[in-house]
Structure formats: structure tokens, C-alpha cells
Scaffold this active site. Structure first.
Site, PDB file in Angstrom:
ATOM      1  CG  ASP A  32     -15.550 -53.461 -59.045  1.00 45.65           C
ATOM      2  OD1 ASP A  32     -16.650 -53.115 -59.501  1.00 45.65           O
ATOM      3  OD2 ASP A  32     -14.960 -52.832 -58.153  1.00 45.65           O
ATOM      4  CE1 TYR A  35     -14.613 -57.403 -52.246  1.00 43.45           C
ATOM      5  CE2 TYR A  35     -12.795 -56.188 -51.263  1.00 43.45           C
ATOM      6  CZ  TYR A  35     -13.988 -56.864 -51.138  1.00 43.45           C
ATOM      7  OH  TYR A  35     -14.563 -57.016 -49.903  1.00 43.45           O
ATOM      8  CG  ASP A  36     -15.642 -59.345 -57.684  1.00 48.29           C
ATOM      9  OD1 ASP A  36     -16.114 -58.979 -58.774  1.00 48.29           O
ATOM     10  OD2 ASP A  36     -16.033 -58.897 -56.593  1.00 48.29           O
ATOM     11  CE  LYS A 112     -24.090 -55.702 -57.728  1.00 47.83           C
ATOM     12  NZ  LYS A 112     -23.231 -54.514 -57.647  1.00 47.83           N
ATOM     13  CE  LYS A 306     -19.974 -57.536 -59.901  1.00 44.40           C
ATOM     14  NZ  LYS A 306     -19.000 -57.478 -58.825  1.00 44.40           N
ATOM     15  CB  CYS A 421      10.199 -42.593 -46.983  1.00 42.76           C
ATOM     16  SG  CYS A 421       9.468 -42.485 -48.635  1.00 42.76           S
TER      17      CYS A 421
END
EC number: 6.5.1.2
Length: 658
Positions: A32, A35-36, A112, A306, A421
Site C-alpha cells: 500500500d 502504491y500510495d 478504517k 493513513k 520463455c
């Protein structure tokens, strides 16, 4: 940091791939935190370059596209995503934007939960549908499975129509028990509770869902006709209907109270019954919510604060190399097992060899491992003070760990260029059949997967040896469908040379470069490095990729060219281009259009146009949608011809008729 529009478009494609795996495949490719970070860089670029924003950017959409496993179902009112804040200063800025105009605003704060968002529709007191969030407008209809979640009422004491929204989760305790059962049954383990919840909710067999002990925790409503004054009142009403209450829910007045609530949650996080990845903050007063409104993706009256990532120290005991579908080599560290957020971690991504060198990570190093968002771990840095002389340099591989072919080593990434491959074959064939390559109708991802599973194909050459009886072995294939696919495969023979070059999927060589190469004739791929470098627009990386690719795949390429007999040019396409009003014209697209800009750009490029991102005196046409912005003013200043979407479609239709 994104420095160019090219990097921006690449970032969009990468983030959309990550989102597809996360939401649709229940598979987390990166943590996360990673990604953030990538998402925030994308967002920062768009804030500085608003005219470059693409409709398919993850900042412009919510969640995932519904898959084909369940029927799609629209939400009566859109389900939004939340913007994230990561520290005190970002939270302070978010609060100030609200309190400056609404100083009396208060805020509902709650944990959350890291699960799957679900929308429950009740009519006349009865549960009539349950739909996953999907892309915010529509999701997957999972009503039968949702009815097996113990704390979702089938009937409520409210006769009106109402959408009740919440998170489907599995507790830490039930997650551990589920994975123990799977281990004993020799079944693959779930990576984390979120994946377990998502996979359990989307089972085709509802009895499996029933056994998984999922829970539904409500966090809001969609469409309804009730007259609430506050968000807290709305949540209390939901609980009064028989739904579970949210633990640690508080009403706060200012930044200090919110921070105290946040740090209380962090302290309680480890002992909380389910995994958390932050705190949700929502403006309590509904009249203020209404006035604040929404961005294209999220409400302005709510955010997700977060949690900081979780870290532990452990030792690297080995490194293995994984081969991605594009041929990219990803080094993975084997670790002395360490527990983070209730999960035993024994592997962590090292991303690429450039990062290993940059961070000076060595074998036998003690390292800091982070597991942000309670998902995939990564190595942050080595603890060099613990080095005892046993450390060894982690060497870049020279050959592919799967097929043993020589690797292409670039400054950052390392690639296996061998089309045969096993790790690359499926993705290569998907690209081979795609619209911008050989455009084989009916040969999509799922069909290719089946062909591999049935061992009917190994590479692109095998497609042209398929028989009717081969295709009849595939799921949902009858005579007509099988014959249509065989016809489409045969029709792909004698393609324009540029299409076949593009179909090879050579790293750094896209449609434009393929068209340039095609101008040099059928033997173009046999040219030397020096000859490629003389071609306009070909840099060192592109040339190195071409030379190495041909060296690794000479026999395959020659066999493919001999079988398909490509044409030096496509007279139909050339004729259409030359007769087009858009041929050799420089065009810019801006504003919101009914189709993605990329789709229109593709159409115009096929007609000989050059698509650019900025307006100048050299621009021939500006295609405008809604909210065209500064580019429209600039076009008028330079005397550029401006077409709206309707005018563009008329011209395209006229060209089709010709």
C-alpha cells in the site's frame, strides 16, 4: 517524481494494472505504501499539468471494473473513494480548507477497516440486492453470498428504499483459523484478511461464503429519503436497524482532538479484532457536506488518515529472481521469518537491481522490512552497523532463471527477451493478437489462457496450426465460434509489416517506432546497431533492445515472417491516410469527451495525424470536450482550428463512408 508526459502515461498504465490485480484478482503486487507513493506522484503531476489529465487516470475513477464472474449491477447513488492524508501537515491543510469557510464544523472519526466495500439495497424493509463497489457506478451482484453473512439483516424496520454501505471483513482470529484449514487441506493460503474477505464474498458457491465467517461493518448510506441533520445521526439510525456498531467512533471538534483519536487507534491497532489501515474522518453536518460537494473521484468532506507503515528488522538469507509477464526480472529477498501485523514474513521485494545497488543492500545484511497497509512487505534499507564480514554483493543475473536466455540489462530494469520463455509467452500472445498488433478478433486473454492450459499452443506460430477440433475442446466453444476464430487467425496473415513488428512486443518499440521501421523493408530487423542509430527518433535504449531481441529470437522471427508473409505497406490504410483531412496534421485533444481521449487519438493516428499534448502555432486542430480550459484560449490566440466532439464525429463518419 514524474518529469514528462510519457512518464505520466506510463505511470497511469502501471497504477491501473496494480488496481486491477488488487480489486479484481485479490492480488497485491506492491505494498500500500508503494502504491500510495506512486499515486501521490501522479496526483502532484496532474496538479501542475491539469491539461494533461487523462480520463483513465486512477485519480479520475473509483475502485475496479466489474469482472465477468458475476452480473453487473448499478448503484442508485455513486459509491465514492476517499482521498488519503499521510501526516499531520497534510491533515492540517485538509482541515483548514473546511474550517476556513465552516468554522463550526465537527468531524466523525472511525477506524478504517481493510476489507471489501459493499452496497446493500433494501426496499419495503427487505434486502433485495448486495453489490460490490466496483468502479463506483456499478459493481458485482453478490446478493446470495451476502445473505450468508451473519450480521447482515435480511429484513429491517424501515419501509422506504435505502442503500446501506459498509465493509465486508474477516477477523484476525477467523483469518488464522481459515488459513490453518487451508494448510491442512493442501490449499493455497490467503495472503491477508482483505484478500480472504474479497475471495470469500465472490465465491460462485454460496455455501463456501457461509463457512468463511465474514462480517459486515456499516459506514454510511447511499440513496434514501430520510431527513438526517448529521452523519452521526445517520450512523446511529443504521445501528438501530440491527446492524453492528462501529467501535472507536468519536465526534471531534478540532485538529488536536482528531490527532489524539488517531494515536489512540494506532496504540489499539494490534489488539483490534480486524486489520486497520487508517482512520476515516467525515464532516458531521450534512448541510456542510452538501455545500462542500465532490471532486471527480471523492467527497471533499471526508478523507482517510493513513497509518504509518509497520517495520521490523530481520536478515536476508538468499535472493531469488522472478520473471514477470513483460520479461522484467524482479529480485525477491528470502528472509529469516519475522512476524509483522500478525503475519509471518519470509520474503520481501527488492524491486530491481538498480535499487539494490542504490541502497547498498547485501546478502546476509540485517535490514528494515516494512509491511505498509498490512499487505506486501518490502525492504527499506540495510542496517550497516550490524555488518560482520559475512555480507556478499547481490549480483545481477546474466541469464533468465526460467529459460536460461541472456538477459537485457538496462540502467534500472533487467529483461528476458526470449519470446518462448514460459513466463512471457501468455502475455506476448495477448499483445500479438491485440488491436494495435495483428488484431485477431475473438482471441482474447481467456481464450489464450485456455489454449495454454490445453497445451494447444506454445508460441504465436502454433496459432496458425490450430484446427477446428482443437478449439472445440475449449470452454463455451461451439462450431460457429470455433470456425470464426480460425477464420480470424487466417485473416491475420499478410499483415502490414508495421503491425507484425509491433506484434513482436519488443521492449521500447511501440506502434510509431514500428511504422518507422517498416519503411526500411522486410529485412529491417537484421540491421546493425549503427544503422538503427541513424534512424530518426531511435535512441540508444531502443536500438539496444532491437539488436538484443533479434539476436535472441532470430529463428522464431524468420519462421513467423515466412509463415505470415507481411506486406511492405498497407495500401488501404495509406489510401485512407492520404485522403484524410487529418493526414500530416498536428492535433491536440482537451477537455472531457464521451470516449477516452486515447481512443480518439488512436483513430486520428490511423488517419495520419500526429497527436501532441500542447497547443502551439504549429497545431492544426484542437479537439475540445467539456471544460476545455486554457488550451482553448491558446488555440484561439494562435488561430488554430477548433472542433467540438460532434464536429469531429461527423468528419470521421464522412471519411468512413469514403
Amino acid at each position: 517524481m514524474i518529469k514528462s508526459q510519457k512518464e505520466y502515461l506510463e505511470r497511469i498504465a502501471y497504477l491501473n494494472t496494480l488496481s486491477h490485480h488488487y480489486y479484481n484478482l485479490d492480488e497485491s503486487i506492491v505494498s500500500d505504501a508503494v502504491y500510495d507513493e506512486l499515486y501521490q506522484e501522479l496526483k502532484a503531476y496532474e496538479e501542475k499539468n491539469p491539461n494533461d489529465i487523462q480520463a483513465n487516470s486512477p485519480t479520475q475513477k473509483v475502485g475496479a471494473t466489474a469482472t465477468n464472474s458475476f452480473n453487473k449491477n448499478p448503484h442508485l447513488m455513486r459509491m465514492w473513494s476517499l482521498d488519503d492524508v499521510f501526516n499531520q501537515s497534510e491533515l492540517q491543510a485538509w482541515l483548514q480548507r473546511i474550517l476556513k469557510t465552516y468554522p463550526s464544523a465537527s468531524f466523525v472519526c472511525s477506524p478504517k477497516l481493510d476489507g471489501v466495500s459493499l452496497n446493500l439495497l433494501y426496499q419495503h424493509g427487505k434486502l433485495v440486492s448486495a453489490t460490490t463497489r466496483g468502479n463506483g457506478l456499478e459493481g458485482e451482484l453478490v446478493t446470495n453470498n451476502a445473505k450468508h453473512i451473519a450480521n447482515i439483516p435480511h429484513f429491517i424496520a424501515y419501509d422506504g428504499e435505502i442503500e446501506i454501505r459498509g465493509e465486508v471483513i474477516i477477523s484476525k482470529e477467523d483469518f488464522d483459523a481459515l488459513n490453518k484449514e487451508r494448510l491442512n487441506a493442501n490449499e493455497p493460503l490467503f495472503a491477508n484478511p482483505r484478500n480472504a474477505a474479497s475471495g470469500s464474498l465472490r465465491q460462485l458457491d454460496s455455501e463456501i461464503t457461509k463457512k468463511r465467517k465474514l462480517q459486515f461493518i456499516p459506514w454510511g448510506v447511499g440513496k434514501h429519503s430520510l431527513n438526517f441533520l448529521s452523519f452521526k445521526e445517520c450512523l446511529d439510525f443504521i445501528v438501530s436497524l440491527g446492524f453492528s456498531a462501529i467501535q472507536y467512533l468519536n465526534l471531534n471538534k478540532n485538529h488536536q482532538e482528531i490527532e489524539e483519536n488517531y494515536h489512540t487507534l494506532i496504540r489499539e491497532r494490534e489488539g483490534f479484532f480486524a486489520l486497520l489501515d487508517g482512520m476515516v474522518i467525515v464532516v458531521n453536518e450534512l448541510n456542510i457536506q452538501k455545500e462542500l460537494g465532490y471532486t471527480q473521484k471523492s467527497p471533499k468532506f471526508a478523507c482517510a488518515y493513513k497509518f504509518p507503515a509497520l517495520e521490523k528488522h530481520t536478515k536476508i538469507v538468499g535472493v531469488i529472481n522472478q520473471v514477470g509477464r513483460s520479461g522484467a526480472i524482479t529480485p525477491v529477498a528470502l528472509l529469516e521469518p519475522v512476524e509483522i501485523a500478525g503475519a509471518m514474513i519470509n520474503r520481501a521485494t527488492l524491486h530491481n537491481y538498480s535499487e539494490i545497488e542504490k541502497k547498498n543492500i547485501m546478502l546476509n545484511d540485517k535490514v528494515v522490512v516494512i509491511r505498509s497497509g498490512d499487505v506486501i512487505p518490502k525492504i527499506i534499507k540495510p542496517l550497516e552497523t550490524y555488518r560482520d564480514g559475512s555480507q556478499q554483493k547481490i549480483m545481477r543475473p546474466k541469464v533468465c532463471p526460467i529459460c536460461s536466455h541472456e538477459l537485457l540489462c538496462e540502467e534500472i530494469f533487467t529483461y528476458c527477451q526470449n519470446l518462448n520463455c514460459p513466463a512471457r509467452l501468455k502475455e506476448s500472445l495477448i499483445h500479438f493478437a491485440s488491436k494495435d498488433a495483428l488484431n485477431i478478433q475473438g482471441l482474447g486473454d481467456k481464450v489464450i489462457e485456455q489454449l495454454f492450459e490445453e497445451k494447444l499452443i506454445v508460441n504465436a506460430l502454433d496459432l496458425y496450426a490450430l484446427k477446428l477440433e482443437d478449439l472445440m475442446r475449449l470452454d463455451k466453444f461451439k462450431i460457429k465460434k470455433a470456425q470464426n476464430l480460425l477464420d480470424a487467425i487466417q485473416k491475420s496473415k499478410n499483415p502490414p509489416l508495421w503491425r507484425l513488428i509491433n506484434a513482436l512486443g519488443i521492449e521500447h518499440i511501440g506502434k510509431g517506432a514500428s511504422k518507422t521501421l517498416a519503411k526500411y523493408g522486410l529485412n529491417v530487423l537484421e540491421k546493425s546497431e549503427a544503422e538503427f542509430l541513424e534512424m530518426e527518433g531511435f535512441g540508444v535504449e531502443m536500438v539496444r533492445s532491437l539488436v538484443n531481441f533479434y539476436a535472441s529470437n532470430q529463428e522464431f522471427i524468420r519462421s513467423l515472417f515466412e509463415l505470415l508473409n507481411p506486406k511492405n505497406s498497407d495500401m488501404a490504410e495509406e489510401k485512407q491516410e492520404s485522403s484524410s483531412v487529418f493526414n500530416n496534421k498536428t492535433i491536440v485533444l482537451t477537455g472531457t469527451l464521451s470516449k477516452p481521449r486515447q481512443e480518439y487519438a488512436q483513430m486520428l493516428e490511423n488517419l495520419g495525424a500526429k497527436i501532441t499534448s500542447s497547443v502551439s502555432a504549429k497545431t492544426d486542430f484542437l479537439i475540445v470536450g467539456e471544460n476545455a480550459g486554457s488550451k482553448l484560449a491558446l488555440a484561439k490566440k494562435h488561430g488554430v482550428s477548433v472542433l467540438n466532439e460532434e464536429e469531429l464525429l461527423k468528419r470521421l463518419k464522412k471519411l468512413d463512408q469514403n
